[in-house]
Design a protein around this motif. Sequence first.
Motif, PDB file in Angstrom:
ATOM      1  N   GLN A 177     -21.147  33.343 -43.225  1.00 22.19           N
ATOM      2  CA  GLN A 177     -22.055  33.998 -44.165  1.00 22.19           C
ATOM      3  C   GLN A 177     -23.333  34.467 -43.473  1.00 22.19           C
ATOM      4  OE1 GLN A 177     -21.323  35.005 -47.270  1.00 22.19           O
ATOM      5  NE2 GLN A 177     -23.261  36.075 -47.111  1.00 22.19           N
ATOM      6  N   ILE A 178     -23.829  33.688 -42.520  1.00 24.02           N
ATOM      7  CA  ILE A 178     -25.015  34.098 -41.761  1.00 24.02           C
ATOM      8  C   ILE A 178     -24.718  35.381 -40.991  1.00 24.02           C
ATOM      9  CG2 ILE A 178     -26.571  33.475 -39.863  1.00 24.02           C
ATOM     10  CD1 ILE A 178     -26.230  30.517 -40.848  1.00 24.02           C
ATOM     11  N   LEU A 179     -23.528  35.451 -40.407  1.00 24.40           N
ATOM     12  CA  LEU A 179     -23.137  36.655 -39.676  1.00 24.40           C
ATOM     13  C   LEU A 179     -22.945  37.852 -40.602  1.00 24.40           C
ATOM     14  CD1 LEU A 179     -20.705  35.080 -37.084  1.00 24.40           C
ATOM     15  CD2 LEU A 179     -22.804  36.313 -36.554  1.00 24.40           C
ATOM     16  N   ILE A 180     -22.527  37.609 -41.812  1.00 24.61           N
ATOM     17  CA  ILE A 180     -22.333  38.691 -42.783  1.00 24.61           C
ATOM     18  C   ILE A 180     -23.673  39.206 -43.309  1.00 24.61           C
ATOM     19  CG2 ILE A 180     -21.478  39.186 -45.121  1.00 24.61           C
ATOM     20  CD1 ILE A 180     -19.139  37.224 -44.449  1.00 24.61           C
ATOM     21  N   SER A 181     -24.618  38.299 -43.574  1.00 19.42           N
ATOM     22  CA  SER A 181     -25.871  38.681 -44.225  1.00 19.42           C
ATOM     23  C   SER A 181     -26.984  39.079 -43.254  1.00 19.42           C
ATOM     24  CB  SER A 181     -26.348  37.563 -45.149  1.00 19.42           C
ATOM     25  OG  SER A 181     -26.588  36.390 -44.408  1.00 19.42           O
ATOM     26  N   ASN A 182     -26.725  38.987 -41.957  1.00 15.83           N
ATOM     27  CA  ASN A 182     -27.677  39.377 -40.924  1.00 15.83           C
ATOM     28  C   ASN A 182     -26.976  40.298 -39.933  1.00 15.83           C
ATOM     29  OD1 ASN A 182     -30.214  37.340 -41.067  1.00 15.83           O
ATOM     30  ND2 ASN A 182     -28.360  36.276 -41.668  1.00 15.83           N
ATOM     31  N   THR A 183     -27.746  40.961 -39.118  1.00 12.87           N
ATOM     32  CA  THR A 183     -27.185  41.670 -37.977  1.00 12.87           C
ATOM     33  C   THR A 183     -27.523  40.835 -36.755  1.00 12.87           C
ATOM     34  OG1 THR A 183     -27.501  43.804 -39.040  1.00 12.87           O
ATOM     35  CG2 THR A 183     -27.196  43.809 -36.654  1.00 12.87           C
ATOM     36  N   ILE A 184     -26.500  40.353 -36.085  1.00 12.98           N
ATOM     37  CA  ILE A 184     -26.706  39.500 -34.917  1.00 12.98           C
ATOM     38  C   ILE A 184     -26.052  40.174 -33.719  1.00 12.98           C
ATOM     39  CG2 ILE A 184     -26.307  37.235 -33.887  1.00 12.98           C
ATOM     40  CD1 ILE A 184     -26.424  36.100 -36.748  1.00 12.98           C
ATOM     41  N   PHE A 185     -26.868  40.345 -32.689  1.00  9.24           N
ATOM     42  CA  PHE A 185     -26.385  40.946 -31.454  1.00  9.24           C
ATOM     43  C   PHE A 185     -26.208  39.880 -30.391  1.00  9.24           C
ATOM     44  CE2 PHE A 185     -28.694  44.456 -33.474  1.00  9.24           C
ATOM     45  CZ  PHE A 185     -27.730  45.450 -33.421  1.00  9.24           C
ATOM     46  N   GLU A 209     -17.980  38.371 -38.469  1.00 13.44           N
ATOM     47  CA  GLU A 209     -17.519  37.113 -39.065  1.00 13.44           C
ATOM     48  C   GLU A 209     -16.531  36.375 -38.159  1.00 13.44           C
ATOM     49  OE1 GLU A 209     -15.438  35.701 -43.263  1.00 13.44           O
ATOM     50  OE2 GLU A 209     -15.932  37.814 -42.951  1.00 13.44           O
ATOM     51  N   LYS A 210     -15.641  37.104 -37.523  1.00 14.13           N
ATOM     52  CA  LYS A 210     -14.630  36.497 -36.657  1.00 14.13           C
ATOM     53  C   LYS A 210     -15.244  35.804 -35.429  1.00 14.13           C
ATOM     54  CE  LYS A 210     -13.770  40.704 -33.954  1.00 14.13           C
ATOM     55  NZ  LYS A 210     -14.574  40.287 -32.833  1.00 14.13           N
ATOM     56  N   ASP A 211     -16.487  36.129 -35.102  1.00 15.47           N
ATOM     57  CA  ASP A 211     -17.172  35.579 -33.930  1.00 15.47           C
ATOM     58  C   ASP A 211     -17.930  34.292 -34.235  1.00 15.47           C
ATOM     59  OD1 ASP A 211     -16.444  37.883 -32.320  1.00 15.47           O
ATOM     60  OD2 ASP A 211     -17.999  38.979 -33.429  1.00 15.47           O
ATOM     61  N   TRP A 212     -17.733  33.735 -35.413  1.00 17.23           N
ATOM     62  CA  TRP A 212     -18.573  32.639 -35.878  1.00 17.23           C
ATOM     63  C   TRP A 212     -18.598  31.446 -34.920  1.00 17.23           C
ATOM     64  CZ3 TRP A 212     -17.403  27.612 -37.042  1.00 17.23           C
ATOM     65  CH2 TRP A 212     -16.043  27.281 -37.079  1.00 17.23           C
ATOM     66  N   GLN A 213     -17.468  31.047 -34.350  1.00 18.23           N
ATOM     67  CA  GLN A 213     -17.427  29.837 -33.514  1.00 18.23           C
ATOM     68  C   GLN A 213     -18.226  30.020 -32.222  1.00 18.23           C
ATOM     69  OE1 GLN A 213     -15.801  26.601 -34.266  1.00 18.23           O
ATOM     70  NE2 GLN A 213     -17.390  26.235 -32.754  1.00 18.23           N
ATOM     71  N   GLU A 239     -28.227  22.323 -38.351  1.00 21.37           N
ATOM     72  CA  GLU A 239     -27.152  23.304 -38.230  1.00 21.37           C
ATOM     73  C   GLU A 239     -25.854  22.735 -37.668  1.00 21.37           C
ATOM     74  OE1 GLU A 239     -28.075  27.202 -36.847  1.00 21.37           O
ATOM     75  OE2 GLU A 239     -29.966  27.256 -37.958  1.00 21.37           O
ATOM     76  N   PHE A 240     -25.914  21.586 -37.022  1.00 19.44           N
ATOM     77  CA  PHE A 240     -24.719  21.014 -36.395  1.00 19.44           C
ATOM     78  C   PHE A 240     -23.572  20.833 -37.381  1.00 19.44           C
ATOM     79  CE2 PHE A 240     -22.093  17.410 -35.040  1.00 19.44           C
ATOM     80  CZ  PHE A 240     -21.661  17.890 -33.811  1.00 19.44           C
ATOM     81  N   ASN A 241     -23.880  20.379 -38.574  1.00 15.20           N
ATOM     82  CA  ASN A 241     -22.834  20.105 -39.559  1.00 15.20           C
ATOM     83  C   ASN A 241     -22.616  21.215 -40.579  1.00 15.20           C
ATOM     84  OD1 ASN A 241     -21.959  17.520 -38.625  1.00 15.20           O
ATOM     85  ND2 ASN A 241     -23.874  16.661 -39.414  1.00 15.20           N
ATOM     86  N   LEU A 242     -23.213  22.380 -40.356  1.00 14.78           N
ATOM     87  CA  LEU A 242     -22.965  23.478 -41.268  1.00 14.78           C
ATOM     88  C   LEU A 242     -21.492  23.882 -41.201  1.00 14.78           C
ATOM     89  CD1 LEU A 242     -26.064  25.820 -40.782  1.00 14.78           C
ATOM     90  CD2 LEU A 242     -25.643  24.167 -42.618  1.00 14.78           C
ATOM     91  N   SER A 243     -20.974  24.306 -42.317  1.00 12.94           N
ATOM     92  CA  SER A 243     -19.553  24.655 -42.409  1.00 12.94           C
ATOM     93  C   SER A 243     -19.247  25.983 -41.720  1.00 12.94           C
ATOM     94  CB  SER A 243     -19.138  24.752 -43.874  1.00 12.94           C
ATOM     95  OG  SER A 243     -19.744  25.887 -44.463  1.00 12.94           O
ATOM     96  N   GLU A 244     -17.987  26.186 -41.446  1.00 17.88           N
ATOM     97  CA  GLU A 244     -17.503  27.456 -40.916  1.00 17.88           C
ATOM     98  C   GLU A 244     -17.915  28.595 -41.843  1.00 17.88           C
ATOM     99  OE1 GLU A 244     -13.152  29.631 -40.480  1.00 17.88           O
ATOM    100  OE2 GLU A 244     -13.272  27.475 -40.094  1.00 17.88           O
ATOM    101  N   ASP A 245     -17.771  28.378 -43.140  1.00 15.25           N
ATOM    102  CA  ASP A 245     -18.142  29.410 -44.117  1.00 15.25           C
ATOM    103  C   ASP A 245     -19.627  29.755 -44.054  1.00 15.25           C
ATOM    104  OD1 ASP A 245     -15.563  29.743 -45.031  1.00 15.25           O
ATOM    105  OD2 ASP A 245     -15.810  28.398 -46.748  1.00 15.25           O
ATOM    106  N   THR A 246     -20.470  28.763 -43.814  1.00 15.19           N
ATOM    107  CA  THR A 246     -21.904  29.013 -43.726  1.00 15.19           C
ATOM    108  C   THR A 246     -22.226  29.877 -42.515  1.00 15.19           C
ATOM    109  OG1 THR A 246     -22.415  26.953 -44.867  1.00 15.19           O
ATOM    110  CG2 THR A 246     -24.187  27.939 -43.571  1.00 15.19           C
ATOM    111  N   PHE A 247     -21.625  29.545 -41.358  1.00 11.59           N
ATOM    112  CA  PHE A 247     -21.861  30.369 -40.171  1.00 11.59           C
ATOM    113  C   PHE A 247     -21.329  31.786 -40.371  1.00 11.59           C
ATOM    114  CE2 PHE A 247     -22.972  26.460 -38.035  1.00 11.59           C
ATOM    115  CZ  PHE A 247     -23.963  26.882 -37.166  1.00 11.59           C
TER     116      PHE A 247
END
Length: 164
Positions: free
Chosen positions: A47-55, A9-13, A37-45
Amino acid sequence: MINITKLYEKDWQSWKNIRLEALKNAPEAFVSSFDEEFNLSEDTFKQILISNTIFCAMYDREYAGVIGFHPMKTLKINHKGMLWGLYVRSQYRNRGIADRLVESVIACARKQVKQLYLTVNTTNTAAIALYQKHGFTIYGTDVGALKVGDHFYDEYLMRVSIDT
């Protein structure tokens, strides 16, 4: 040296930055678009990191590439997962980064699912060869799967059994 690491989550930016770059540079390769995706909120990004595994592939402290994995949640399909969002920045291509990212998803998925799925643009021969190298096979074609501007793109449906 290339290191593959899981994003949190901390890596969102930083993830948002490379994700938007991917959507801008290869719009025909992704279901989502830069504009969406450009205007998606910080919370949305987050949440994507929380609900997926991203390497992420890190090269000298810079994001060189990313890939996502999402296990299906409902009872009848929770044996399946999706590989999605593979992108390697152009200056880091042809260094084995995509291989390492795909291997990371397969290793992660093996602990959670029995089948791994993906879609890939039928014109992306390099990506198709990469996935086939890792055991994925084409099982169908989604004709007109994506529309970018006035152009339609077909996608291959690919899968690999990772049941151990």
